[in-house]
Design an enzyme around this catalytic site. Structure first.
Site, mmCIF file in Angstrom:
data_model
loop_
_atom_site.group_PDB
_atom_site.id
_atom_site.type_symbol
_atom_site.label_atom_id
_atom_site.label_comp_id
_atom_site.label_asym_id
_atom_site.label_seq_id
_atom_site.Cartn_x
_atom_site.Cartn_y
_atom_site.Cartn_z
ATOM 1 N N ASP A 10 0.855 -1.186 0.000
ATOM 2 C CA ASP A 10 0.000 0.000 0.000
ATOM 3 C C ASP A 10 0.888 1.232 0.000
ATOM 4 O O ASP A 10 1.766 1.359 0.866
ATOM 5 C CB ASP A 10 -0.892 0.026 1.247
ATOM 6 C CG ASP A 10 -1.941 -1.084 1.252
ATOM 7 O OD1 ASP A 10 -1.917 -1.926 0.336
ATOM 8 O OD2 ASP A 10 -2.772 -1.103 2.172
ATOM 9 N N ASP A 131 -15.651 -3.523 -0.139
ATOM 10 C CA ASP A 131 -15.208 -3.167 1.210
ATOM 11 C C ASP A 131 -16.449 -3.043 2.079
ATOM 12 O O ASP A 131 -17.316 -2.208 1.825
ATOM 13 C CB ASP A 131 -14.427 -1.853 1.175
ATOM 14 C CG ASP A 131 -13.199 -1.947 0.270
ATOM 15 O OD1 ASP A 131 -12.629 -3.045 0.173
ATOM 16 O OD2 ASP A 131 -12.825 -0.934 -0.336
#
Length: 241
Positions: A10, A131
């Site tokens: 990330d 998500d």
């Protein structure tokens, strides 16, 4: 059945980071994204899950860092690119950079017609990131609600989505174990493949996910567990065989 593992890199403000529950400002800095990615490739990774957090949160982008990783490592590893892919320009840039697969998140909720068109055009090179908080989807960097999980899946299934990347937001970066019930519910309701993301903290978590392989959970993203050295990638790959 074996489980494909995707170590995550990330990227925020040019650095490899991990977030807690996807919250901006909760970063732990792990240094160079390229070095992180190279570490996982050299340890045996066949896939990398590469995320541009700035693009996801709308605070800029890290295209140069991502391009370097794809350019230098793309012939040795498959790269799944995620974060901020929500229109033709960002999707084309990701695919042209050499990503094997692109993960679409927010756009799938905000622009279903566009999402349907790119799924039709690119097939299994496009995955949709779901998500989730409870059974509600989180949108745009996890800061807003985006509708009911199963209603959204029903639409995406109807337009031929081939893969969902399922993250329980409450679990992500918390090392508290994956949400096996959520993964089971999603996998049982779709013919698409499912990638598990969030909460994996020990090798037994991978064993539990692997048991879902027969209903379509064929892969798992590893983040904080690797960076915090809960186990090594080699150990995880051995379990995943």
């Amino acid at each position: 059945m074996s489980l494909t593992l995707l170590p995550a890199v990330d990227v925020r403000d040019g650095k490899a980071v991990r977030l807690r529950q996807g919250e901006s400002g909760s970063e732990t800095d792990y240094g160079s994204p390229f070095e992180a990615a190279r570490t996982w490739v050299e340890a045996g990774a066949e896939w990398i899950h590469l995320v541009d957090l700035d693009a996801a949160f709308g605070t800029g982008n890290n295209r140069d860092q991502l391009r370097e990783i794809v350019h230098e490592l793309g012939d040795r590893v498959n790269i799944e690119l995620s974060g901020g892919v929500r229109d033709d320009a960002s999707l084309d840039a990701a695919l042209e950079a050499g990503a094997a697969r692109v993960n679409i998140g927010t756009a799938a909720l905000e622009n279903p017609d566009w999402t349907a068109s790119v799924i039709k055009k690119y097939g299994d090179r496009v995955a949709v990131g779901l998500d989730v908080r409870g059974h509600t989807l989180a949108a745009r960097g996890w800061t807003r609600e985006g509708g009911d999980l199963f209603e959204t899946m029903k639409f995406l299934d109807s337009v031929g989505c081939s893969r969902y990347v399922v993250t329980d937001v409450a679990k992500d970066g918390m090392m508290s174990g994956p949400n096996i019930q959520l993964l089971s519910e999603v996998a049982e309701r779709t013919d698409a493949k499912v990638t598990a993301s969030g909460g994996i903290s020990k090798l037994d978590d991978l064993r539990a996910i692997k048991e879902l392989a027969e209903i379509g959970v064929d892969s798992a993203i590893l983040g904080k567990s690797l960076y915090a050295r809960a186990f090594t990638l080699q150990e995880a790959l051995e379990v995943a065989k």
